[in-house]
Design a protein around this motif. Sequence first.
Motif, mmCIF file in Angstrom:
data_model
loop_
_atom_site.group_PDB
_atom_site.id
_atom_site.type_symbol
_atom_site.label_atom_id
_atom_site.label_comp_id
_atom_site.label_asym_id
_atom_site.label_seq_id
_atom_site.Cartn_x
_atom_site.Cartn_y
_atom_site.Cartn_z
ATOM 1 N N GLN A 210 0.774 -1.246 0.155
ATOM 2 C CA GLN A 210 0.101 -0.043 0.046
ATOM 3 C C GLN A 210 0.829 1.142 -0.045
ATOM 4 N N LYS A 211 1.912 1.138 0.698
ATOM 5 C CA LYS A 211 2.797 2.227 0.769
ATOM 6 C C LYS A 211 3.870 2.655 -0.370
ATOM 7 N N ASN A 212 4.160 1.278 -0.810
ATOM 8 C CA ASN A 212 5.309 1.615 -1.949
ATOM 9 C C ASN A 212 4.814 1.309 -3.340
ATOM 10 N N PHE A 213 3.510 0.725 -3.313
ATOM 11 C CA PHE A 213 3.153 0.454 -4.796
ATOM 12 C C PHE A 213 1.782 0.687 -5.152
ATOM 13 N N ASN A 214 1.236 1.474 -4.196
ATOM 14 C CA ASN A 214 -0.175 2.104 -4.277
ATOM 15 C C ASN A 214 -1.261 0.960 -4.675
ATOM 16 N N MET A 215 -1.146 -0.265 -4.012
ATOM 17 C CA MET A 215 -1.925 -1.321 -4.058
ATOM 18 C C MET A 215 -2.400 -1.760 -2.805
ATOM 19 N N ASP A 216 -3.637 -2.344 -2.831
ATOM 20 C CA ASP A 216 -4.374 -2.923 -1.702
ATOM 21 C C ASP A 216 -3.864 -3.939 -0.912
ATOM 22 N N THR A 217 -3.412 -5.075 -1.549
ATOM 23 C CA THR A 217 -3.062 -6.315 -1.028
ATOM 24 C C THR A 217 -1.760 -6.740 -1.798
ATOM 25 N N VAL A 218 -0.979 -7.961 -0.904
ATOM 26 C CA VAL A 218 0.000 -8.488 -1.631
ATOM 27 C C VAL A 218 -0.514 -9.142 -2.712
ATOM 28 N N ALA A 219 -1.553 -9.786 -2.732
ATOM 29 C CA ALA A 219 -2.144 -10.596 -3.985
ATOM 30 C C ALA A 219 -2.422 -9.692 -5.166
ATOM 31 N N ASP A 220 -2.524 -8.439 -4.876
ATOM 32 C CA ASP A 220 -2.808 -7.654 -5.961
ATOM 33 C C ASP A 220 -1.538 -7.346 -6.817
ATOM 34 N N PHE A 221 -0.388 -7.197 -5.707
ATOM 35 C CA PHE A 221 0.871 -6.907 -6.385
ATOM 36 C C PHE A 221 1.344 -8.123 -6.949
ATOM 37 N N LYS A 222 1.120 -9.381 -6.489
ATOM 38 C CA LYS A 222 1.576 -10.306 -7.151
ATOM 39 C C LYS A 222 0.944 -10.600 -8.351
ATOM 40 N N LYS A 223 -0.231 -10.303 -8.554
ATOM 41 C CA LYS A 223 -1.181 -10.466 -9.907
ATOM 42 C C LYS A 223 -0.361 -9.756 -10.988
ATOM 43 N N GLN A 224 0.079 -8.386 -10.399
ATOM 44 C CA GLN A 224 0.704 -7.287 -11.616
ATOM 45 C C GLN A 224 1.865 -8.057 -12.040
ATOM 46 N N VAL A 225 2.824 -8.659 -10.729
ATOM 47 C CA VAL A 225 4.003 -9.269 -11.067
ATOM 48 C C VAL A 225 3.914 -10.285 -12.355
ATOM 49 N N LYS A 226 2.701 -11.167 -11.984
ATOM 50 C CA LYS A 226 2.348 -12.398 -13.069
ATOM 51 C C LYS A 226 2.278 -11.772 -14.383
ATOM 52 N N GLU A 227 1.360 -10.660 -14.488
ATOM 53 C CA GLU A 227 1.258 -10.311 -15.713
ATOM 54 C C GLU A 227 2.387 -9.564 -16.579
ATOM 55 N N TYR A 228 3.192 -9.011 -15.678
ATOM 56 C CA TYR A 228 4.481 -8.622 -16.248
ATOM 57 C C TYR A 228 5.401 -9.643 -16.625
ATOM 58 N N LEU A 229 5.609 -10.648 -15.993
ATOM 59 C CA LEU A 229 6.334 -11.716 -16.334
ATOM 60 C C LEU A 229 5.749 -12.509 -17.496
ATOM 61 N N GLU A 230 4.638 -12.570 -17.683
ATOM 62 C CA GLU A 230 3.787 -13.188 -18.705
ATOM 63 C C GLU A 230 4.159 -12.477 -20.203
ATOM 64 N N GLU A 231 4.000 -11.187 -19.891
ATOM 65 C CA GLU A 231 4.047 -10.411 -21.130
ATOM 66 C C GLU A 231 5.726 -10.344 -21.551
ATOM 67 N N SER A 232 6.271 -10.246 -20.596
ATOM 68 C CA SER A 232 8.146 -10.506 -20.780
ATOM 69 C C SER A 232 8.522 -11.791 -21.382
ATOM 70 N N ASN A 233 7.719 -13.005 -21.033
ATOM 71 C CA ASN A 233 8.074 -14.189 -21.329
ATOM 72 C C ASN A 233 7.338 -14.124 -22.883
ATOM 73 N N LYS A 234 6.237 -13.513 -23.362
ATOM 74 C CA LYS A 234 5.795 -13.566 -24.568
ATOM 75 C C LYS A 234 6.753 -12.999 -25.430
ATOM 76 N N ASN A 235 7.311 -11.760 -25.189
ATOM 77 C CA ASN A 235 8.333 -11.130 -26.038
ATOM 78 C C ASN A 235 9.527 -11.950 -26.250
ATOM 79 N N SER A 236 9.875 -12.430 -24.895
ATOM 80 C CA SER A 236 11.117 -13.289 -25.167
ATOM 81 C C SER A 236 10.969 -14.460 -26.055
ATOM 82 N N LYS A 237 9.718 -15.034 -25.955
ATOM 83 C CA LYS A 237 9.614 -16.198 -26.973
ATOM 84 C C LYS A 237 9.617 -15.763 -28.319
#
Length: 398
Positions: A210-237
Amino acid sequence: MKKKILMVLLAAVMAVSASACGNEKQNGGSADTQEGGSGAGSEKGGKESTAQADKVSYQADECVKLGEYFGMEVSLPNDYKVTKAQIEDYANSMAQYSAQPSYRDTNKKKVEEGDIVNIDYEGKKDGVAFDGGTDTGYHLEIGSGTFIDGFEEGLIGKKVGQTVDLDLTFPENYQSTELAGQAVVFTVKINKIVEVDPDAEFELNDEYVQKNFNMDTVADFKKQVKEYLEESNKNSKQTDTRQAVINKLHEVCEVNLPDELLEARTADYVVQFTNRNCTDGTSLADYLSQNYNGMTEDDFKSDLKSEMQTNLTTELILEAIAKKEGIELDEEGFADYVKQQMEVYAYETEEDFYKANGVDAVSGEAYERKVYVCNQALDQVVENAKITYGVTPEDSEK
């Protein structure tokens, strides 16, 4: 160890396609080379290219013996799937990288150079607090140069619990025009002297995100991380797949690279590199020595020639494929490609974009037309390849 120059122009193109495909005239036709042509835009009001490579005449299909380029079997060891472990690792690494240090109190009572002080402060100009000049519980390392001249020095020798008025002047070149060169008074209370706690344990929790990433929960943070990694993997692929297909083309095709073309293309890139980097009168020799750990011009040209040989081999193969498959330049599609590239690299005009990718704007435009056609050829090869993921070359042979 000498710092190796990565040929940005070539490497960036090779990451997704092939670089310029030879010296053909592009008048909306196919990608085969025209005999005796300069490859420079006769449609550009008589302007001629000064690129040496544009003056080299050759036929790509006479330089290349094509193998079975459709239906090639290609395997990559990565399956490009995002795992829970990767999400956890990346989320924790990212959070810890962004984390502020944890501090613990000390028994020190008098401020010295190098101390970390916890302070409350308020800045006023003409008796009125100004924006951005007030904070509480701020940790300031004395001597870090974080604040304007005189602030940190003014706290040296002061005691914990003491309140100090600092009469200071903002520098003339300060980013805020309202404060630049202005006299101000900072009232500072020294709360305590602290030190970084090396034993503090980091915890990724809801309060932290909440303080550092302007998100409500850790679950929200990890969801965004997953989306980022998926997009990164898509480009790498995509990038890895295209490069693997290019590597396979090198195996199944034979290329007789014209020495004259290699020498000319190398010379052209030396000019491009010099124009791009030696803009203040610095010589190429001095620029290389200063920025690449003493690299000499001879070393630079040797490395470049090796890179260029690999790129030109790919170019000629894709040129030959484009000619055989009847692939022609689509003006509308090319216009969209140029627009996209200009947006990505923030070029204001097409001329600026072309100049950055050639010895001059004329050769640069010809270059980009060739890149576009080669991309089309590579697209077809990739689409017709038999590609497996998550399999090493050794496993695929079993």
